[in-house]
Design a protein around this motif. Structure first.
Motif, PDB file in Angstrom:
ATOM      1  N   SER A 102     -40.923   1.433 -34.143  1.00  0.00           N
ATOM      2  CA  SER A 102     -41.480   1.386 -35.409  1.00  0.00           C
ATOM      3  C   SER A 102     -42.361  -0.349 -35.587  1.00  0.00           C
ATOM      4  CB  SER A 102     -40.598   1.449 -36.433  1.00  0.00           C
ATOM      5  OG  SER A 102     -39.444   0.584 -36.328  1.00  0.00           O
ATOM      6  N   ALA A 103     -41.667  -1.197 -35.107  1.00  0.00           N
ATOM      7  CA  ALA A 103     -42.248  -2.513 -35.496  1.00  0.00           C
ATOM      8  C   ALA A 103     -43.201  -2.974 -34.626  1.00  0.00           C
ATOM      9  CB  ALA A 103     -41.076  -3.514 -35.521  1.00  0.00           C
ATOM     10  N   GLY A 104     -44.068  -3.733 -34.908  1.00  0.00           N
ATOM     11  CA  GLY A 104     -45.337  -4.118 -34.060  1.00  0.00           C
ATOM     12  C   GLY A 104     -44.823  -5.316 -32.936  1.00  0.00           C
ATOM     13  N   ARG A 105     -43.563  -5.243 -32.581  1.00  0.00           N
ATOM     14  CA  ARG A 105     -43.276  -6.244 -31.591  1.00  0.00           C
ATOM     15  C   ARG A 105     -43.580  -6.041 -30.366  1.00  0.00           C
ATOM     16  NH1 ARG A 105     -38.843  -5.804 -35.341  1.00  0.00           N
ATOM     17  NH2 ARG A 105     -38.698  -7.630 -36.613  1.00  0.00           N
ATOM     18  N   GLN A 106     -43.366  -6.794 -29.403  1.00  0.00           N
ATOM     19  CA  GLN A 106     -43.582  -6.762 -27.838  1.00  0.00           C
ATOM     20  C   GLN A 106     -42.696  -5.844 -27.336  1.00  0.00           C
ATOM     21  OE1 GLN A 106     -46.258  -7.565 -26.272  1.00  0.00           O
ATOM     22  NE2 GLN A 106     -47.161  -8.641 -27.820  1.00  0.00           N
ATOM     23  N   PRO A 110     -54.863  -2.926 -16.875  1.00  0.00           N
ATOM     24  CA  PRO A 110     -53.397  -3.417 -17.127  1.00  0.00           C
ATOM     25  C   PRO A 110     -52.364  -3.139 -16.283  1.00  0.00           C
ATOM     26  CG  PRO A 110     -54.445  -1.546 -18.933  1.00  0.00           C
ATOM     27  CD  PRO A 110     -55.253  -1.580 -17.468  1.00  0.00           C
ATOM     28  N   LEU A 138     -60.683  -9.291 -23.987  1.00  0.00           N
ATOM     29  CA  LEU A 138     -59.357  -8.777 -23.615  1.00  0.00           C
ATOM     30  C   LEU A 138     -59.674  -7.780 -22.368  1.00  0.00           C
ATOM     31  CD1 LEU A 138     -58.061  -6.962 -27.292  1.00  0.00           C
ATOM     32  CD2 LEU A 138     -57.135  -9.088 -25.869  1.00  0.00           C
TER      33      LEU A 138
END
Lengths: 176, 173
Positions: A139-143, A79, A70
């Motif tokens: 809250s969600a693990g989305r991009q 990054p 990574l």
């Protein structure tokens, strides 16, 4: 357990090592002479032991390799820009536009509450939509990038509509 | 010359990968999902480090919290793909019957943990499998200690109900 026995939560804290030594000694003494509390404490310990039958598994070697790789992702080992910050900026822009709709019309222009009320309703809808998007993104693990783009696009649509409205509302040049 | 940022990231991978992978595995019940979650959690850590917001001593809490949040939306009923599920961990040699019984017990315990509501499963995993204190769990989940205590209490009550049959069998044998 009887009325004078310690609450169940105390036994949980005891097996978790969250009770000071002096208090723990009192609880142990009580458990030694109270059958019900002694049984409850034994059950709690037994539950802890039962959960331990599923020990940790070793990490697959391919995962270690991909985790270490990574660090090669971003150019120069660094990054890219903070996407989350753009998300906040886009949300703020949308919110500001929504709030702008609530500001009374400038002096000398026609209109008033008959225009301001639908605008306020529209602003509230936008705020709700933006709030939902931001909440889901955080809250969600989305991009975050996907959500930033979505939020920004809602903001841009609002901006375009507002500009179109203002263009038609304000008299131009010599007409003023 | 080695990049110090890269060195710190690699050290974090070696130190926390095992815990993060197993935490995700217990939250989702799936090895595949756990690998994806670990990958994403460490990627976020790397990005955070690059932005200069390195969690430092709170790296473990950062990774656990990220993994927990990522695991929330995953299907909790996914089964372990590794042959034998939990039994993939090394164990001393056993008789076939004892081995079978142990695997059955492992399967039942894993199913019971996966059957817990997410909030309960989180505290059980952090307390029982990672040995964290109430305060550490509260810091990771951003819950007050009283809520951690309460959820752990309820989670154990639920587990005792779910494992009631297993308990009786274990007591008789």
């Amino acid at each position: 357990m009887k009325g004078r026995c310690p609450a169940e939560g105390k036994w949980h804290a005891l097996v978790d090592g969250e009770v000071p030594a002096a208090r723990a000694a009192v609880l142990h003494r009580h458990a030694a002479r109270c059958t019900a509390c002694g049984r409850y404490l034994a059950e709690l310990r037994s539950l802890g032991r039962m959960l331990e039958v599923c020990p940790d598994v070793p990490v697959p070697p391919r995962l270690t390799a991909s985790l270490l790789a990574l660090a090669d992702r971003a150019p120069g080992g660094r990054p890219g820009p903070a996407v989350g910050q753009w998300l906040v900026v886009a949300s703020l822009a949308t919110t500001l536009f929504a709030v702008r709709a609530l500001v009374p019309l400038p002096v000398g222009t026609t209109g008033g509450w008959d225009r301001a009320l639908p605008a306020a309703f529209e602003a509230l809808l936008t705020l709700g939509r933006t709030g939902r998007l931001v909440t889901e993104a955080l809250s969600a693990g989305r991009q975050p990038l996907e959500w930033a783009a979505l939020t920004a696009s809602v903001g841009l649509v609002m901006l375009a509509r507002r500009l179109a409205e203002m263009w038609g509302r304000f008299p131009r040049g010599e007409e003023r | 010359m080695t990049d110090p940022l890269r060195s710190r990231f690699e050290a974090a991978v070696h130190e926390h990968q095992q815990a993060v992978f197993n935490l995700a595995r217990r939250m989702t019940g799936s090895d595949h999902a756990a690998e994806e979650i670990a990958q994403e959690a460490f990627l976020r850590l790397w990005r955070a480090m690059g932005r200069g917001v390195e969690p430092g001593p709170a790296t473990r809490a950062y990774l656990y919290r990220t993994a927990m949040n990522l695991g929330r939306d995953r299907g909790r009923r996914a089964r372990c793909e590794l042959a034998g599920g939990c039994a993939a961990a090394p164990h001393p040699p056993e008789e076939p019957e004892a081995k079978m019984l142990r695997r059955e017990l492992e399967w039942k315990v894993r199913e019971a943990v996966l059957a817990l509501p997410t909030a309960y499963r989180r505290v059980v995993v952090l307390r029982h499998y990672h040995g964290l204190t109430y305060e550490e769990i509260g810091a990771i989940l951003r819950w007050p200690v009283s809520l951690v205590r309460n959820r752990l209490f309820r989670a154990r009550r639920r587990l005792r109900q779910l494992l009631h049959g297993v308990w009786k069998e274990a007591g008789e044998s």
